[in-house]
Design an enzyme around this catalytic site. Structure first.
Site, short mmCIF file in Angstrom:
data_model
loop_
_atom_site.label_atom_id
_atom_site.label_comp_id
_atom_site.label_asym_id
_atom_site.label_seq_id
_atom_site.Cartn_x
_atom_site.Cartn_y
_atom_site.Cartn_z
CG LEU A 1 -1.85 0.98 1.31
CD1 LEU A 1 -2.80 1.07 0.05
CD2 LEU A 1 -2.65 0.92 2.68
CG HIS B 1 5.33 1.20 2.30
ND1 HIS B 1 4.51 0.80 3.30
CD2 HIS B 1 5.17 0.04 1.59
CE1 HIS B 1 4.14 -0.38 3.35
NE2 HIS B 1 4.66 -0.90 2.14
CG HIS B 2 -0.91 4.21 3.80
ND1 HIS B 2 -0.82 4.79 4.96
CD2 HIS B 2 -1.72 4.58 3.13
CE1 HIS B 2 -1.84 5.38 5.09
NE2 HIS B 2 -2.84 5.32 4.06
CB ALA B 3 4.38 1.28 6.68
CG ASN C 1 -0.32 3.92 8.83
OD1 ASN C 1 -0.88 4.54 7.90
ND2 ASN C 1 0.96 3.77 8.54
#
Length: 411
Positions: free
Chosen positions: A4, A119-121, A254
């Site tokens: 993601l 990266h969404h992390a 997140n």
């Protein structure tokens, strides 16, 4: 979030001055430890972040010119094609998973484009908007920091309401209703994780087993005043997502919350009925602790059973639902980022198991609608944006017509 990624296009109101922008990035990103870390896996399989040295040359991609079709030299489409190509490119995870792409091309809305892919992390939308606000200056007066968005108004719903003056019975009933709604919503969420799936419609991706296909990112600006006009006329509440522009106001990483909303496909004679229906659904969800309970449950599951259990929940919810909606409130006035006035902000994501993702991003007096679409499933994806514009036009026109027949109050 293994596959993601965030793709955020930022339109600049002036031509790109790369040395100035780069110097600003080096100064700001040094404040954020996540942008100076890589993810490693321990012997027991547990991932963790480790600090590393950042070489800015590895994270800056300069695109000298975009390939324009000789018969249709459309810079907007060329930028759109470039953004779509990013969804197919792998990212080197031996270094911090983020990069800036600089497109020195003039489009219909901007003099140049900067694209952040990460990266969404590393961060959620709240963290990124906070970083953006805290890193920017007021375009009207660059000597001053960007003023933060106003604090949110008092929220509505049973959990936020004071005890009513009508008696203890009504007060008890409101909390019993809150408990019942929470129980029903959490049960529906668990069922969605395990077996409950949306029916297959035009919007639902039917080939979940296929490799990730390229996504197309398209956006359009709308008047925030028109949206507020509809909100006030329909007595809807504001949705405030950020309270401060300080970099330490939110936690990095997140902190995701989930809420399941039924979305009804129907043709109605009255355009305002779509708004009324949505308002009834949201009002009902405000009388529930679904998001809080689900977030706590997922957090506990992650800590007890590890990342694979968290990934199972995350992926199944996305796989069994149809569309993801996300919205953030942005700077309330025009900003200057790394010495460049910002014309627009258009964030999106790719890597979800869905064919359509909708983002809403406010900025100054506009609101951006950003769609991430699977082009193979939506070959007429631009028609979707046209439909958004036409729907807003019809709803605004209908609200204005009804408002003109009512007496105007001075307040």
């Amino acid at each position: 979030m293994k596959e993601l990624y965030v793709v955020a296009a930022i339109g600049l109101a002036t031509p790109l001055n790369l040395p100035v922008f780069r110097a600003g990035l080096e100064a700001q990103l040094a404040r954020n430890p996540y942008f100076r870390s890589i993810q490693v896996t321990d012997k027991d399989g547990t991932p963790r972040w480790v600090r590393t040295t950042v070489n800015m040359d590895n994270h800056i991609v300069v695109v000298p010119r975009l390939e324009l079709d000789e018969t249709d030299a459309d810079p907007d489409k060329a930028v759109e094609d470039y953004l779509s190509s990013l969804s197919t490119l792998p990212m080197d995870h031996t270094r911090p998973p983020w990069e800036f792409h600089f497109l020195d091309v003039r489009t219909s809305e901007a003099a140049s484009i900067v694209v952040l892919r990460m990266h969404h992390a590393l961060a959620d939308g709240m963290s990124l908007i906070t970083l953006l606000v805290s890193s920017s200056r007021s375009a009207a007066d660059p000597a001053k920091p960007m003023p933060v968005p106003p604090p949110p108004a008092r929220r509505a719903g049973a959990i936020y309401a004071p005890p009513p003056s009508t008696g203890a019975l009504v007060w008890i009933w409101s909390y019993l209703l809150l408990a019942w709604h929470t129980l029903v919503d959490v049960a529906a969420f668990v069922a969605t994780i395990l077996f409950l799936r949306d029916p297959h419609t035009l919007f639902k991706r039917v080939d979940n087993g296929e490799p990730q296909r390229p996504m197309r990112f398209i956006h359009r600006s709308f008047s925030l005043d028109d949206v507020k006009f509809i909100k006030n006329a329909m007595n809807c509440m504001d949705v405030d997502m950020i309270e401060s522009g300080k970099s330490d106001a939110v936690r990095w990483g997140n902190r995701l919350g989930y809420i399941l909303l039924p979305f009804h496909l129907a043709m109605r004679d009255d355009p305002l009925e779509y708004v009324r229906k949505a308002k009834r659904i949201i009002d009902r969800k405000k009388s529930s602790l679904e998001m809080i309970v689900v977030h706590m449950a997922i957090d506990i599951t992650f800590k007890i059973f590890g990342p694979k259990a968290g990934a199972y929940i995350f992926n199944n919810v996305l796989r069994n639902t149809t569309v993801t909606f996300s919205n953030l409130i942005g700077p309330p006035e025009q900003i200057e980022l790394c010495g460049h006035p910002v014309a627009y902000i258009a964030p999106s994501v790719y890597g979800l198991q869905q064919a359509l993702t909708v983002h809403y991003q406010s900025y100054s007096n506009t609101i951006k609608v950003i769609l991430a679409v699977d082009e193979a499933q939506f070959p007429d994806f631009r028609q979707l944006l046209d439909d958004f514009a036409e729907s807003l036009k019809l709803i605004t026109k209908d609200v204005a017509a009804k408002a003109s027949t009512k007496p105007i109050k001075n307040d």
